[in-house]
Design a protein around this motif. Sequence first.
Motif, short mmCIF file in Angstrom:
data_model
loop_
_atom_site.label_atom_id
_atom_site.label_comp_id
_atom_site.label_asym_id
_atom_site.label_seq_id
_atom_site.Cartn_x
_atom_site.Cartn_y
_atom_site.Cartn_z
N ASP A 136 0.81 -1.23 0.00
CA ASP A 136 0.00 0.00 0.00
C ASP A 136 0.85 1.27 0.00
OD1 ASP A 136 0.96 0.29 2.59
OD2 ASP A 136 -1.02 0.24 3.54
N GLY A 137 2.18 1.13 0.03
CA GLY A 137 3.08 2.28 0.01
C GLY A 137 3.57 2.72 1.37
N THR A 138 3.09 2.11 2.45
CA THR A 138 3.58 2.44 3.79
C THR A 138 5.03 2.00 3.90
OG1 THR A 138 1.37 2.15 4.73
CG2 THR A 138 3.23 2.09 6.26
N VAL A 139 5.89 2.90 4.44
CA VAL A 139 7.32 2.61 4.57
C VAL A 139 7.66 2.48 6.05
CG1 VAL A 139 9.66 3.44 4.12
CG2 VAL A 139 7.84 3.85 2.44
N TYR A 140 8.27 1.35 6.40
CA TYR A 140 8.69 1.06 7.77
C TYR A 140 10.21 1.04 7.77
CZ TYR A 140 3.92 -0.78 8.20
OH TYR A 140 2.56 -0.94 8.21
N GLU A 141 10.86 1.87 8.58
CA GLU A 141 12.31 1.89 8.68
C GLU A 141 12.72 1.72 10.12
OE1 GLU A 141 14.54 4.78 6.09
OE2 GLU A 141 12.53 5.70 6.06
N GLY A 142 13.71 0.85 10.34
CA GLY A 142 14.18 0.65 11.70
C GLY A 142 14.93 -0.65 11.86
N TRP A 143 14.77 -1.25 13.04
CA TRP A 143 15.48 -2.47 13.40
C TRP A 143 14.52 -3.65 13.35
CZ3 TRP A 143 20.53 -3.19 13.90
CH2 TRP A 143 20.96 -4.41 14.41
N PHE A 144 14.96 -4.71 12.68
CA PHE A 144 14.14 -5.91 12.55
C PHE A 144 14.79 -7.05 13.33
CE2 PHE A 144 13.05 -3.22 9.09
CZ PHE A 144 11.71 -3.46 8.85
N GLN A 145 13.96 -7.79 14.05
CA GLN A 145 14.44 -8.95 14.79
C GLN A 145 13.52 -10.11 14.46
OE1 GLN A 145 15.03 -8.29 18.96
NE2 GLN A 145 15.51 -10.42 19.35
N HIS A 146 14.09 -11.17 13.92
CA HIS A 146 13.33 -12.36 13.50
C HIS A 146 12.16 -11.98 12.60
CE1 HIS A 146 15.75 -14.51 16.36
NE2 HIS A 146 15.33 -13.73 17.33
N GLY A 147 12.35 -10.98 11.76
CA GLY A 147 11.33 -10.55 10.82
C GLY A 147 10.37 -9.49 11.32
N ASP A 148 10.39 -9.18 12.62
CA ASP A 148 9.49 -8.18 13.19
C ASP A 148 10.21 -6.85 13.37
OD1 ASP A 148 7.24 -9.85 13.46
OD2 ASP A 148 8.03 -10.67 15.33
N LEU A 149 9.48 -5.74 13.13
CA LEU A 149 10.00 -4.40 13.37
C LEU A 149 9.85 -4.10 14.86
CD1 LEU A 149 11.06 -1.72 12.15
CD2 LEU A 149 8.67 -1.04 11.91
N ILE A 150 10.98 -3.78 15.51
CA ILE A 150 10.96 -3.50 16.95
C ILE A 150 11.85 -2.30 17.27
CG2 ILE A 150 10.56 -5.93 17.55
CD1 ILE A 150 13.53 -5.99 18.44
N GLY A 151 11.71 -1.74 18.48
CA GLY A 151 12.58 -0.65 18.93
C GLY A 151 12.19 0.67 18.30
N SER A 152 13.18 1.52 18.09
CA SER A 152 12.97 2.83 17.51
C SER A 152 12.78 2.70 16.00
CB SER A 152 14.17 3.72 17.83
OG SER A 152 13.97 5.00 17.31
N ALA A 153 11.70 3.34 15.48
CA ALA A 153 11.41 3.18 14.06
C ALA A 153 10.72 4.42 13.51
CB ALA A 153 10.52 1.96 13.83
N ARG A 154 10.62 4.43 12.20
CA ARG A 154 9.91 5.50 11.48
C ARG A 154 8.92 4.82 10.54
NH1 ARG A 154 10.10 8.77 6.80
NH2 ARG A 154 9.85 10.99 7.30
N ILE A 155 7.65 5.26 10.62
CA ILE A 155 6.61 4.69 9.76
C ILE A 155 5.96 5.84 9.00
CG2 ILE A 155 4.45 3.39 9.66
CD1 ILE A 155 5.25 2.17 12.41
N GLN A 156 6.02 5.79 7.68
CA GLN A 156 5.42 6.83 6.86
C GLN A 156 4.30 6.21 6.02
OE1 GLN A 156 8.07 9.35 4.67
NE2 GLN A 156 6.41 10.22 3.44
N ARG A 157 3.10 6.77 6.17
CA ARG A 157 1.92 6.29 5.45
C ARG A 157 1.82 6.99 4.09
NH1 ARG A 157 0.56 2.00 8.39
NH2 ARG A 157 0.40 2.46 10.59
N PRO A 158 1.11 6.39 3.16
CA PRO A 158 0.96 7.00 1.83
C PRO A 158 0.31 8.39 1.86
CG PRO A 158 0.25 4.71 1.77
CD PRO A 158 0.51 5.06 3.21
N ASP A 159 -0.49 8.68 2.90
CA ASP A 159 -1.12 10.01 2.99
C ASP A 159 -0.16 11.09 3.47
OD1 ASP A 159 -0.83 9.59 5.71
OD2 ASP A 159 -2.99 9.59 6.15
#
Length: 186
Positions: A136-159
């Motif tokens: 859908d264009g949502t961008v998740y940036e950060g640290w991944f552990q065992h495939g999951d996004l955890i800790g400090s992150a940035r999430i940008q939605r298409p809007d």
Amino acid sequence: YYGPLVDGKLHGRGRIEWTNGGVYRGEFRNGQPEGLGRFENKRRRYVYAGHFHLGAFSGQGELRIDARQIYTGSFKHGRFNGQGRYDDGNDTVYEGEFVDDRFTGAGVVTRPDGSRHEGLFDNWRPQGSGKFTAADGTVYEGWFQHGDLIGSARIQRPDGSVYEGEVHNWMPQGQGRMRLANGDLY
């Protein structure tokens, strides 16, 4: 075996067929495949074309399995090792570093739905710093552990809205702030 012998060993360009359905055509040295060659096993339905060392896939080559799955890249001791590209036959493509047949190290995965993960991997799963772009264009940036996004992150939605802060299992949790597309800050 069809080809030259030196001191009773396969040596030079030749062809050998095994009862298990395997056929090798290419260079031999000291009785085993060495150098450029092609190995096909019709019963197990795979074809390898590329370099051999001491009878194993080694160096650059291409392996096709069931005429759908394709790995192109570096081999060592018969396994995916080094830089390569793997297409699983269902339009999911892994490009990057491989260790012992596993997608491990820096790379990119693209999926048929248009999603893409770029970053570090361990045993086929995101592990470490990375960026995932959802279909859908949502961008998740950060640290991944065992495939999951955890800790400090940035999430940008298409809007245009952006969340920066703590996440757990891909969801905002803990301290963070949300800036909506209209500029409102929460």
